[in-house]
Design an enzyme around this catalytic site. Structure first.
Site, mmCIF file in Angstrom:
data_model
loop_
_atom_site.group_PDB
_atom_site.id
_atom_site.type_symbol
_atom_site.label_atom_id
_atom_site.label_comp_id
_atom_site.label_asym_id
_atom_site.label_seq_id
_atom_site.Cartn_x
_atom_site.Cartn_y
_atom_site.Cartn_z
ATOM 1 C CG HIS A 280 6.959 6.000 0.601
ATOM 2 N ND1 HIS A 280 6.637 7.174 1.239
ATOM 3 C CD2 HIS A 280 6.957 5.049 1.572
ATOM 4 C CE1 HIS A 280 6.455 6.935 2.519
ATOM 5 N NE2 HIS A 280 6.637 5.653 2.757
ATOM 6 C CG HIS B 59 -0.088 0.089 2.502
ATOM 7 N ND1 HIS B 59 0.377 -1.052 3.141
ATOM 8 C CD2 HIS B 59 0.407 1.131 3.205
ATOM 9 C CE1 HIS B 59 1.098 -0.690 4.181
ATOM 10 N NE2 HIS B 59 1.140 0.634 4.249
#
Ligand code: 2AM
Length: 184
Positions: A126, A40
């Site tokens: 990120h 995620h």
């Protein structure tokens, strides 16, 4: 319960990261790599909260997501916090439209309104791959060796998820508490 909101990584981007993780696990570096399940991009970390706050957090996430449509993202280069020369957290960057930062800001503001202080650091989208074990270091330029080990695959982020992080003996496991389609 430990809660955070994020975007699941899907499509080819997910497969690329899974394959990259597979290679990285073979590096024998002193790193706790994340599991393949639950990859995620974190947007808002709420931390440890009492279960009776779940409703108000869900509502804040719903309101923040309103008006956001699917986001065309793409994997970017490998990086590390606090810096690539002294990595503690290793990640794959994500190139995203401005609407992602808008969503991040809305989650920050919405979180603040219900008592969660904003991060205060710039938003760096990120996907975390691993965390260097306490007291260990990586080979200099080690990360650079993996720069070509995956394709900068695109993915369409069309779901915002409120995850619960459950600590198990094998590390954390993430369960979806709320999944919102980004449909605006
Ligand atoms: P990260 O990927 O940017 O490291 C679940 O633990 C997610 O919440 C992680 O992916 C992590 O985001 C984020 N997270 C965990 N602990 C955090 C903390 N103390 N502050 C901010 N984010 C945190």
């Amino acid at each position: 319960m430990r809660l955070f909101a994020g975007l699941p990584i899907v499509d080819d981007a997910r497969l690329e990261i899974v394959a990259l993780l597979d290679q990285l696990r073979g590096s024998a570096w002193p790193v706790r790599w994340v599991p393949d399940d639950g990859l995620h991009l974190t947007l808002k970390f709420f931390g440890e909260v009492s279960a009776d706050r779940l409703d108000v957090i869900e509502e804040a996430v719903r309101i923040a997501a309103r008006g956001t449509g699917p986001l065309s993202c793409q994997l970017d280069d490998l990086g590390a916090f606090p810096s690539p020369v002294r990595p503690r957290v290793i990640w794959v960057g994500v190139d995203a439209p401005a609407a992602l930062e808008l969503l991040y800001d809305r989650l920050e503001r919405g979180g603040e309104a219900i008592g969660f202080p904003p991060e205060g650091s710039p938003f760096r989208p990120h996907v975390t791959l691993g965390r260097v074990r306490e007291g260990h270091r990586l080979p200099v330029d080690g990360i650079d060796g993996y720069a070509r080990a995956y394709a900068r695959a695109p993915f369409l982020a069309s779901r915002l998820v409120l995850y619960e992080s459950l600590l198990t003996t094998q590390g954390p496991r993430y369960e979806s508490r709320l999944a919102l389609e980004l449909t605006a």
